[in-house]
Write an enzyme that holds these catalytic residues in place. Structure first.
Site, short mmCIF file in Angstrom:
data_model
loop_
_atom_site.label_atom_id
_atom_site.label_comp_id
_atom_site.label_asym_id
_atom_site.label_seq_id
_atom_site.Cartn_x
_atom_site.Cartn_y
_atom_site.Cartn_z
N PHE A 35 0.81 -1.22 0.00
CA PHE A 35 0.00 0.00 0.00
C PHE A 35 0.84 1.27 0.00
O PHE A 35 0.36 2.33 -0.39
CB PHE A 35 -1.02 -0.01 1.14
CG PHE A 35 -2.17 -0.92 0.84
CD1 PHE A 35 -3.12 -0.56 -0.11
CD2 PHE A 35 -2.28 -2.15 1.45
CE1 PHE A 35 -4.18 -1.41 -0.41
CE2 PHE A 35 -3.33 -3.01 1.16
CZ PHE A 35 -4.28 -2.64 0.21
N GLU A 36 2.09 1.18 0.40
CA GLU A 36 2.96 2.35 0.34
C GLU A 36 3.60 2.54 -1.03
O GLU A 36 3.68 3.65 -1.53
CB GLU A 36 4.06 2.27 1.41
CG GLU A 36 3.56 2.59 2.79
CD GLU A 36 3.05 4.02 2.94
OE1 GLU A 36 3.70 4.96 2.43
OE2 GLU A 36 1.99 4.21 3.57
#
Length: 175
Positions: free
Chosen positions: A83-84
């Site tokens: 997700f980063e």
């Protein structure tokens, strides 16, 4: 795996650009040079080679000692990395809303953690872009020891913290 595109895959706008360059050149020698330079510019595209596979990321994080580090399972770390940065260890993104630039797999903020800010990890921001992940892992261990833990990353709180499918991030990985 690297993918090279031919002219037909570049799309109409790039082909139109090539045609414009050719038409703007009055002399044949300039036209040839311009066309060759344009073609080279389109063929030398950034490679997606920096993107790592999910299981490769999981193995590197496990080998770096993140499995159950500060009580967080390996699946939490892999979820966060996705997700980063979508598993891109060389990602650099400016976060204009929060006034920082994020570096690497975990988008470590320069404002506090690397050399263009407070440098609490005692390293250059560019060191966080190495695909071997050693410096990245060293730095995230310092970040997670802070009072917020993985909560220092809003994307973890939003997407991973209460997920009932967290272990799927490790499915099929031979660890």
């Amino acid at each position: 795996m690297e993918k090279h595109l031919g002219l037909e895959a570049l799309g109409w706008r790039n082909q139109a650009h090539l045609a414009t360059i050719a038409l703007n050149c009055q002399e044949p020698e300039k036209m040839k040079a311009s066309l060759v330079l344009s073609l080279l510019g389109y063929l030398v595209v950034p490679s997606g080679a920096a993107i790592m596979g999910r299981c490769v990321v999981a193995k590197k994080l496990r080998d770096g000692g993140l499995d159950h580090f500060e009580g967080y399972s390996l699946a939490n770390w892999v979820c966060l990395a996705y997700f980063e940065s979508k598993f891109n260890p060389t990602a650099v993104y400016e976060n204009l809303q929060r006034d920082y630039t994020g570096y690497g797999l975990f988008q470590i903020p320069n404002r506090d953690w690397c050399d263009t800010g407070k440098n609490r990890c005692h390293m250059s921001c560019s060191a966080l872009l190495n695909p071997d992940l050693k410096k990245t892992i060293e730095c995230v261990k310092k970040i997670v020891k802070d009072k917020e833990g993985l909560g220092a990353w809003p994307s973890w709180s939003l997407n991973c913290q209460y997920s009932d499918t967290l272990e799927r991030w490790l499915d099929g990985c031979r660890l």
